[in-house]
Design a protein around this motif. Structure first.
Motif, mmCIF file in Angstrom:
data_model
loop_
_atom_site.group_PDB
_atom_site.id
_atom_site.type_symbol
_atom_site.label_atom_id
_atom_site.label_comp_id
_atom_site.label_asym_id
_atom_site.label_seq_id
_atom_site.Cartn_x
_atom_site.Cartn_y
_atom_site.Cartn_z
ATOM 1 N N ASP A 40 31.967 11.527 -27.404
ATOM 2 C CA ASP A 40 33.129 12.313 -26.976
ATOM 3 C C ASP A 40 32.980 12.947 -25.599
ATOM 4 O O ASP A 40 33.836 13.719 -25.177
ATOM 5 N N THR A 41 31.910 12.644 -24.874
ATOM 6 C CA THR A 41 31.796 13.137 -23.504
ATOM 7 C C THR A 41 30.776 12.302 -22.746
ATOM 8 O O THR A 41 29.992 11.563 -23.358
ATOM 9 N N LEU A 42 30.806 12.408 -21.419
ATOM 10 C CA LEU A 42 29.864 11.703 -20.559
ATOM 11 C C LEU A 42 28.872 12.694 -19.954
ATOM 12 O O LEU A 42 29.174 13.873 -19.800
ATOM 13 N N GLY A 43 27.706 12.204 -19.585
ATOM 14 C CA GLY A 43 26.728 13.056 -18.916
ATOM 15 C C GLY A 43 25.488 12.270 -18.549
ATOM 16 O O GLY A 43 25.232 11.185 -19.089
ATOM 17 N N GLY A 44 24.724 12.805 -17.602
ATOM 18 C CA GLY A 44 23.453 12.212 -17.212
ATOM 19 C C GLY A 44 22.445 13.302 -16.923
ATOM 20 O O GLY A 44 22.815 14.455 -16.669
ATOM 21 N N ALA A 45 21.162 12.953 -16.953
ATOM 22 C CA ALA A 45 20.117 13.950 -16.701
ATOM 23 C C ALA A 45 18.951 13.331 -15.962
ATOM 24 O O ALA A 45 18.620 12.155 -16.157
ATOM 25 N N LEU A 46 18.312 14.146 -15.110
ATOM 26 C CA LEU A 46 17.057 13.819 -14.451
ATOM 27 C C LEU A 46 16.073 14.932 -14.783
ATOM 28 O O LEU A 46 16.409 16.118 -14.670
ATOM 29 N N LEU A 47 14.850 14.565 -15.161
ATOM 30 C CA LEU A 47 13.853 15.529 -15.612
ATOM 31 C C LEU A 47 12.511 15.188 -14.986
ATOM 32 O O LEU A 47 12.127 14.014 -14.929
ATOM 33 N N GLY A 48 11.810 16.217 -14.485
ATOM 34 C CA GLY A 48 10.526 15.953 -13.844
ATOM 35 C C GLY A 48 9.900 17.212 -13.300
ATOM 36 O O GLY A 48 10.137 18.319 -13.816
ATOM 37 N N ASP A 49 9.118 17.086 -12.216
ATOM 38 C CA ASP A 49 8.444 18.246 -11.642
ATOM 39 C C ASP A 49 9.450 19.125 -10.893
ATOM 40 O O ASP A 49 10.488 18.651 -10.414
ATOM 41 N N ALA A 50 9.136 20.411 -10.801
ATOM 42 C CA ALA A 50 10.081 21.391 -10.254
ATOM 43 C C ALA A 50 10.425 21.107 -8.799
ATOM 44 O O ALA A 50 11.585 21.255 -8.388
ATOM 45 N N GLU A 51 9.454 20.679 -7.992
ATOM 46 C CA GLU A 51 9.718 20.446 -6.571
ATOM 47 C C GLU A 51 10.713 19.302 -6.377
ATOM 48 O O GLU A 51 11.676 19.419 -5.608
ATOM 49 N N THR A 52 10.500 18.200 -7.077
ATOM 50 C CA THR A 52 11.412 17.059 -6.953
ATOM 51 C C THR A 52 12.801 17.410 -7.469
ATOM 52 O O THR A 52 13.811 17.075 -6.839
ATOM 53 N N LEU A 53 12.864 18.093 -8.596
ATOM 54 C CA LEU A 53 14.169 18.438 -9.168
ATOM 55 C C LEU A 53 14.928 19.418 -8.286
ATOM 56 O O LEU A 53 16.155 19.361 -8.181
ATOM 57 N N HIS A 54 14.218 20.336 -7.621
ATOM 58 C CA HIS A 54 14.876 21.243 -6.684
ATOM 59 C C HIS A 54 15.504 20.450 -5.542
ATOM 60 O O HIS A 54 16.641 20.713 -5.135
ATOM 61 N N MET A 55 14.772 19.460 -5.045
ATOM 62 C CA MET A 55 15.313 18.639 -3.968
ATOM 63 C C MET A 55 16.507 17.806 -4.435
ATOM 64 O O MET A 55 17.502 17.663 -3.719
ATOM 65 N N LEU A 56 16.459 17.266 -5.651
ATOM 66 C CA LEU A 56 17.587 16.493 -6.168
ATOM 67 C C LEU A 56 18.835 17.351 -6.301
ATOM 68 O O LEU A 56 19.952 16.893 -6.039
ATOM 69 N N ARG A 57 18.647 18.611 -6.674
ATOM 70 C CA ARG A 57 19.801 19.517 -6.775
ATOM 71 C C ARG A 57 20.324 19.894 -5.384
ATOM 72 O O ARG A 57 21.530 19.874 -5.133
ATOM 73 N N GLU A 58 19.409 20.226 -4.482
ATOM 74 C CA GLU A 58 19.811 20.752 -3.176
ATOM 75 C C GLU A 58 20.313 19.682 -2.216
ATOM 76 O O GLU A 58 20.993 19.987 -1.253
ATOM 77 N N THR A 59 19.977 18.419 -2.470
ATOM 78 C CA THR A 59 20.500 17.336 -1.629
ATOM 79 C C THR A 59 21.447 16.462 -2.433
ATOM 80 O O THR A 59 22.631 16.378 -2.139
ATOM 81 N N GLY A 60 20.927 15.808 -3.472
ATOM 82 C CA GLY A 60 21.740 14.874 -4.238
ATOM 83 C C GLY A 60 22.986 15.487 -4.822
ATOM 84 O O GLY A 60 24.099 14.990 -4.620
#
Length: 408
Positions: A230-250
């Motif tokens: 009933d809904t769509l979604g995606g997730a990325l999970l990993g180390d804090a430094e990489t995930l911060h960059m994925l949020r702040e750029t991607g």
């Protein structure tokens, strides 16, 4: 980082454990949410706001200078609970949720890779990921190197000094074959390259790639983790430094693929029953795989926990609900069987409570009328049928499949 006015909202109930690590199901229900901060509401609220106010100009300045919560594209309290809970269950330091699984892949690749970089992928991938790596990434000057990762030593020749990431699925869509995460990660890390694994077919209830050496895990939350279609979604999970960059750029300025807070709420709801559902999906799929393996109309069956699959048993606790099979009667036989089904639904998604079945070659032929370059992905023949086993009574599913196979 969580602002001081939200610290009480996101407690992980560690005080309930008295120093003992809480179990998977307990964390799937409670992690990162404290009802006391929300008038004792048992379910997390849905925050429908596009922006956030500040007590003063100075507070606004402070938030901006520390990457604070300014706008709902990058932050929402409901989605943050989901991100923290998923990261905890996956054994990751941090998480990022986005609108779809493909948005997660786009956010990952377009954030980590640039022109002249190289991406190594397994030669069989989800069809839309194939479209991205064949048609999308070359437009941006990113070279994609397909490799048969069922033999991890193939990485030795594939990885160059331009390689930034190795990416693969396990179990592989739609074949339900298994790749050895630990062996691939060991080879890639020996050459100073990170590894990302799409673990959608398994979910963290059955497989946690970080425990086997992966750096980043991708999920289509649309599938098992939400589990209700009933809904769509995606997730990325990993180390804090990489995930911060994925949020702040991607997420912030490349894709902008923000998950809606209502979708996050629905996925949190589904997550609470993930382990129970995966047990039922897995038990039913194994019973069906064994029935199909013995059926005279069936040429082959691929399911991770059929007895010969030792790698699957090393890195998964159960086999999940996905299986693939082919018929002796090939393409036409698959079409005949699908049309005879009365209970199993003909549909392209997976991981729902309902059983869903899909014949890739039929859809391909229909697509070729408008896309001449459409083709079956590596390893997928015209006979292949993909079955997502749902939560119905397995005896009813077996009876439906048997009657559909009867004339073949």
């Amino acid at each position: 980082m969580t602002g001081s006015n939200q610290q009480g909202n996101l407690q992980d109930h560690s005080d309930l454990s008295h120093g003992v690590c809480l179990g998977f199901d307990t964390r799937a229900i409670h992690h990162a949410f404290d009802p006391a901060a929300f008038s004792r509401a048992v379910q997390p609220p849905v925050f429908l706001t596009s922006t956030y106010g500040f007590e003063s100009v100075a507070a606004n300045d402070a938030a901006a200078s520390h990457g604070g919560r300014l706008y709902a594209r990058e932050y929402n309290p409901t989605t943050e609970i989901l991100e923290q809970r998923l990261a905890n269950l996956e054994g990751a330091e941090a998480g990022l949720v986005v609108t779809t699984g493909m948005a997660a892949f786009g956010t990952l690749i377009l954030s980590l890779l640039s022109q002249d970089d190289e991406l190594v992928v397994h030669n069989t991938l989800y069809s839309n990921t194939v479209a991205m790596v064949e048609q999308g990434l070359p437009r941006f000057g990113i070279k994609v190197v397909p490799v048969d990762l069922s033999e991890p030593s193939n990485l030795d020749a594939a990885i160059t000094d331009k390689t930034k990431l190795v990416y693969f699925e396990t179990p592989v869509n739609p074949l339900s074959t298994i790749l050895d995460i630990a062996a691939i990660a060991e080879r890639a890390h020996g050459l100073n390259v990170k590894v990302a694994v799409d673990s959608t077919f398994a979910s963290p209830a059955l497989q946690r790639p970080i425990e086997h050496g992966a750096d980043i895990v991708l999920h289509s939350l649309t599938k098992y983790i939400n589990g209700h279609g009933d809904t769509l979604g995606g997730a990325l999970l990993g180390d804090a430094e990489t995930l911060h960059m994925l949020r702040e750029t991607g997420l912030r300025y490349i894709t902008g693929a923000t998950l809606s807070p209502h979708s996050a709420f629905l996925i949190l709801r589904g997550l609470k029953t993930l382990s129970l559902r995966m047990e039922r999906h897995s038990a039913s799929a194994l019973a069906i795989a064994r029935m199909l393996e013995a059926h005279p109309a069936v040429a082959w069956v691929s399911y991770p926990f059929l007895e010969s699959r030792s790698i699957a048993r090393k890195q998964m606790t159960q086999g999940s609900g996905m299986l693939a099979f082919g018929l002796h009667s090939g393409f036409e036989g698959a079409r005949t069987m699908l049309d005879r089904l009365q209970l199993v639904t003909r549909a392209v998604s997976l991981g729902d409570t309902d059983s869903l079945i899909y014949h890739p070659a039929s859809i391909l032929r229909a697509r070729q009328s408008i896309r001449k370059d459409a083709h079956l992905i590596e390893g997928v023949g015209e006979d292949l049928v993909r079955l997502s086993v749902g939560l119905e009574d397995v005896s009813d599913l077996i009876a439906d499949l048997r009657q559909a196979l009867q004339v073949l």
